[in-house]
Design a protein around this motif. Sequence first.
Motif, mmCIF file in Angstrom:
data_model
loop_
_atom_site.group_PDB
_atom_site.id
_atom_site.type_symbol
_atom_site.label_atom_id
_atom_site.label_comp_id
_atom_site.label_asym_id
_atom_site.label_seq_id
_atom_site.Cartn_x
_atom_site.Cartn_y
_atom_site.Cartn_z
ATOM 1 N N ASP A 29 37.318 33.784 33.215
ATOM 2 C CA ASP A 29 38.254 33.337 33.363
ATOM 3 C C ASP A 29 39.258 34.642 33.771
ATOM 4 O O ASP A 29 40.495 34.113 34.910
ATOM 5 C CB ASP A 29 38.447 33.022 32.158
ATOM 6 C CG ASP A 29 39.666 32.009 32.028
ATOM 7 O OD1 ASP A 29 39.800 31.699 32.569
ATOM 8 O OD2 ASP A 29 40.490 32.143 30.680
ATOM 9 N N PHE A 49 39.015 37.202 35.834
ATOM 10 C CA PHE A 49 39.058 37.595 36.636
ATOM 11 C C PHE A 49 39.628 35.624 37.987
ATOM 12 O O PHE A 49 39.408 36.469 38.913
ATOM 13 C CB PHE A 49 38.192 38.415 37.308
ATOM 14 C CG PHE A 49 36.566 38.382 37.495
ATOM 15 C CD1 PHE A 49 36.827 37.432 37.843
ATOM 16 C CD2 PHE A 49 36.018 39.730 36.299
ATOM 17 C CE1 PHE A 49 34.804 36.799 37.648
ATOM 18 C CE2 PHE A 49 35.073 39.158 36.242
ATOM 19 C CZ PHE A 49 33.754 38.134 37.115
ATOM 20 N N GLY A 50 39.985 35.085 37.346
ATOM 21 C CA GLY A 50 39.769 33.469 37.806
ATOM 22 C C GLY A 50 39.017 33.548 38.579
ATOM 23 O O GLY A 50 38.703 32.696 39.765
ATOM 24 N N PHE A 51 38.106 33.316 38.236
ATOM 25 C CA PHE A 51 36.050 32.438 38.199
ATOM 26 C C PHE A 51 36.693 31.176 37.467
ATOM 27 O O PHE A 51 35.478 31.386 36.660
ATOM 28 C CB PHE A 51 35.839 33.189 38.027
ATOM 29 C CG PHE A 51 34.377 33.218 39.353
ATOM 30 C CD1 PHE A 51 34.156 31.769 40.192
ATOM 31 C CD2 PHE A 51 33.718 33.958 40.781
ATOM 32 C CE1 PHE A 51 33.214 31.240 40.214
ATOM 33 C CE2 PHE A 51 32.873 34.027 40.682
ATOM 34 C CZ PHE A 51 32.400 32.404 41.193
ATOM 35 N N GLU A 52 36.742 29.685 37.579
ATOM 36 C CA GLU A 52 36.976 29.125 36.776
ATOM 37 C C GLU A 52 35.453 29.070 36.806
ATOM 38 O O GLU A 52 35.489 28.057 35.255
ATOM 39 C CB GLU A 52 37.813 27.794 36.947
ATOM 40 C CG GLU A 52 38.678 27.771 35.729
ATOM 41 C CD GLU A 52 39.384 25.977 35.517
ATOM 42 O OE1 GLU A 52 39.506 25.815 37.088
ATOM 43 O OE2 GLU A 52 39.492 25.838 34.693
ATOM 44 N N VAL A 62 32.835 38.859 42.655
ATOM 45 C CA VAL A 62 33.175 39.783 41.239
ATOM 46 C C VAL A 62 32.623 40.511 41.636
ATOM 47 O O VAL A 62 33.453 41.887 41.368
ATOM 48 C CB VAL A 62 32.148 39.017 40.751
ATOM 49 C CG1 VAL A 62 31.615 40.028 39.647
ATOM 50 C CG2 VAL A 62 32.130 37.448 40.556
ATOM 51 N N ARG A 116 35.697 43.255 41.789
ATOM 52 C CA ARG A 116 36.790 43.092 40.523
ATOM 53 C C ARG A 116 36.474 43.890 39.960
ATOM 54 O O ARG A 116 37.291 44.394 38.847
ATOM 55 C CB ARG A 116 36.428 41.589 40.322
ATOM 56 C CG ARG A 116 37.966 40.402 41.164
ATOM 57 C CD ARG A 116 38.930 41.573 41.488
ATOM 58 N NE ARG A 116 40.050 41.416 40.274
ATOM 59 C CZ ARG A 116 41.040 40.894 39.609
ATOM 60 N NH1 ARG A 116 40.777 39.375 39.692
ATOM 61 N NH2 ARG A 116 41.548 41.744 38.409
ATOM 62 N N ALA A 175 46.384 43.329 38.444
ATOM 63 C CA ALA A 175 45.633 42.057 37.922
ATOM 64 C C ALA A 175 44.232 43.170 37.334
ATOM 65 O O ALA A 175 43.314 42.067 37.375
ATOM 66 C CB ALA A 175 44.892 42.239 40.082
ATOM 67 N N ASP A 176 44.140 43.905 37.368
ATOM 68 C CA ASP A 176 43.232 44.933 36.270
ATOM 69 C C ASP A 176 43.182 44.577 34.399
ATOM 70 O O ASP A 176 42.518 44.751 34.014
ATOM 71 C CB ASP A 176 42.009 45.686 36.981
ATOM 72 C CG ASP A 176 41.995 46.000 37.920
ATOM 73 O OD1 ASP A 176 41.599 45.185 38.282
ATOM 74 O OD2 ASP A 176 42.121 47.348 38.988
ATOM 75 N N PRO A 198 43.927 43.057 32.570
ATOM 76 C CA PRO A 198 43.619 41.271 31.289
ATOM 77 C C PRO A 198 42.194 41.694 31.661
ATOM 78 O O PRO A 198 41.247 41.587 30.505
ATOM 79 C CB PRO A 198 43.150 40.308 32.102
ATOM 80 C CG PRO A 198 44.128 40.218 32.989
ATOM 81 C CD PRO A 198 44.629 42.018 33.776
#
Lengths: 158, 135, 291, 359
Positions: free
Chosen positions: D117, D119-122, D193, D196, D341-342, D344
Amino acid sequence: MNLFRKSPWIIHYDGASCNGCDIEVLACLTPRYDVERLGIINTGNPKHADILLITGYINEQSQPVVRTIYEQMPDPKVVVAVGICASSGGIFRDCYNTKGGVDSTIPVDIYVPGCAARPESIMDGVVQALDLLERKRKEKKTRRRAIAPTPTSEVPTP
Amino acid sequence: MNAPAQTYSEIAPERLLEAANAQRAAGSRLVQICCSRLQHFELLYSFSRPHTIEHLRICIPDSRVALPSISSIYGGSFAYENEIHDLYGITFTGMNVDYQGHFFRTAIPAPMAVPPVCAAPAPKPNKPQPQKEPT
Amino acid sequence: MSAWTRILAAILFVLLSPILAGLLAGLDRIISARMQSRIGPPLLQPIYDLLKLFQKERIAVNRSGHFFLLGYLLFTILAGIEFFIGGDLLIVIFALALASVFFVLGAFAAGSPYSHIGAERELIQIMASEPMLIMCAMGFYVATGSFQVTTIHAQPTPLIATLPGIFLGMIYILTIKLRKSPFDLSTSHHAHQEIVKGITTEFAGPYLAIIELAHGYETILLLGFLYLFFAPWPLLALAALIAVYFLEILADNTHARLYWQWVLRTSWAFTAIVGAGNLILLHYLQRGGTP
Amino acid sequence: MANRTVIPFGPQHPVLPEPIHLDLVIEDEHVVEAIPSFGFIHRGLEKLVEKKDFTEFTFIAERICGICSYIHGMGYCQAVETVMGLEIPERAKWLRTMWSELSRIHSHMMWLGLLADAFGFENLFMACWRLREGILDVIEETSGGRVIFGAAKVGGCRRDVPDDLLARIPAQLNAVEDELRAITNVFRDDFSVRQRLCGVGLLSRNDAYDLGAVGPMLRASGVAQDSRLDGYAAYDKIAVEPIVEESGDCWGRTMVRIREIYQSFDILRHVLPNVPPGPVDMKITGAPKGEFFARLEQPRGEVIYYVKGNGTKFLDRFRVRTPTFANIPPLLKMLQGCQLADVPVIVLTIDPCISCAER
């Protein structure tokens, strides 16, 4: 049409809790419980939210935060206290840093029992909050008509 | 259980830095610093190597005694020291990160510095009133 | 096109787009949910959301911010009208760019650090996508000799045959425009983000609804762009649009959000290779064909 | 854009389920400095030990944190039992091992979802949490609760688990494990992934050791330290190999946790058929007098419980040093110079449990 019933957006804030209720709130979003069926989105932004879910009680440091979040939410809004800690302070009531349940700081509309509250009961609490949203909107509308245009009039806090 | 041996040894507050340096030279890791409020204040510094755990005990009569910070030796100790400062009111000198009493903001200053009420069933409904700590 | 059909097209666009975009978004959410082994919301959910937002209280954060938002909505609609009445493609692109600038200005006026960063990222996204839009118009011009949507629409052979690279590039930037992973930098519809809601953080209630509405118009307009590639065969066009949209949802569900540097780099590189490559090749072929 | 701005990160933030506040000084989306503030969940429950009976306090110990709840309760009980010189029944030891490994799996799977979540991978978030429900089902069947299940007790376990249920669990676990492979492969191999995670939040071996990192943080930086080797509960009869990665970045920490999930499945497969018959608790007489540090391995790392008894029902001092607290100094070190962006992702790789850290 009762739109608030169809599209409630929630925001979740963790007061001072043990995390048990928080992960259950998150579990509500996930496939087994999937509250998006009811149109619920976890927005994470108080300005977009209709329902404030608070887990855990209020302490010295979180009090202003909770108040700010509540004030940032546009009307109509409903507060749901999730879990025993949020309702009354629960097992931590005797701790030196406790101010009490969420209602010590902001008005609470729905109390969800449980330690930790189960996802089913959290969802039940949210669904009960839905009807309140629509009622609050109507109340506000009639009140505004009654007392002329003061756009910043707030819903009275019980 | 084949738990590692735990040893306790008491040292004087002045010898703290020296002892910490010795631990560091021996390759120990700082595990934790724990403060207890008994009739006096008791601090336990725990250091661990793979198969031992050593606790150094320091007793100070009251919280007005300032202790040297070991954060110059163990960089991570500031978290423990700030915590003890906020909860017990003990001052550490020379912390590398000093929160000035804002690490834990509590309703009453130094809430844990009150000595324990032993063996009393403690029905204490009167909650202490919030006071602001002068900073 | 007669004047009357133009007016009709404009009215139809203004009235039907929100409904169509709402249904599309609803379908998007259902398909996403199914991909995540969930049931998902009702089909009309985005429309409920939009109507609810209009009923919420207006919290005035900043008046100029709201003025800019109205500009965003107005210019997006104007761009759409110009497109659907068969006007000049360049005007459409410029109006769209202007609309985006209004949006960014609105977020800058709001004054929260999250919306500032969101606005900066939105600018980067505009930088990443705008060259491709211009290249698309150029491609149409090179292939048909006109910037007029009516002329492009009236081509006997589908443009996809001569402009496949441009089409691919448009799909790529559609991901950016629809705010899908891995390009959901400035704001994101559902996934939680480090900058909260980014560019839309400060807008509440009706103002958020305006943003959603403008976004809906923009989506329909961009799909219209893609339709032009298949204009002579409407059924194929419809199938292609559905396939593209499904692809976007699939990409959204199989990627993490990436960094803005990466987005800028790859979108420029990709659009330069497929878009400019296509243009150069087309130009060369046309000259080779008629020396 | 090159001017400095301060971004308040938290305490209410969608990526962080728990309130922690970071003031991020950023320059062009690069974090120059991160200044955290704490205390949003500080309850002061350590002081409650003076008001509650030492057996009753188990419930409060379980509520230090709702995620590793069982291990908190068990660690407290273990510390008290050692002070009192109790040797708990063998069956209780094995059941404790079972529940703590189940807790580890559920916690790590939850963490994997939260990381996705962040890194925005729901989709990945949903997949991890869907599978986690399978583990929660096992926990609910054996204990009656989902996250806080109150099975710990001074002197053993609060409930017994019937043998036929114990025999049924491995099949349930195998089903979860099979599905999990597909998900963990995504974490290991997926391009976006890896973009990130690889090389993000580097923590060198020396820094990790010096700053006092624990658990997966320490092991991902190449230090083989695992408190389960101390052999508490039934771990002295089970071979536990610490899982070590050398890379020291977010990806390494993810891999450590993923491999630990599979290790826990293996341990459970060994534990479940070998739970000996017998009673699960014993009668407690007297009160603790003396002091002891109990060290246990939580999903988040080494946790320490200190108990000091004075011979009455009320303890003098209970202290818990939780893994998140020990991992805060390394976190601040990693945040310096990272991208916005890193943030979180890096905050999540310590597997923050703020309720634990602030108690």
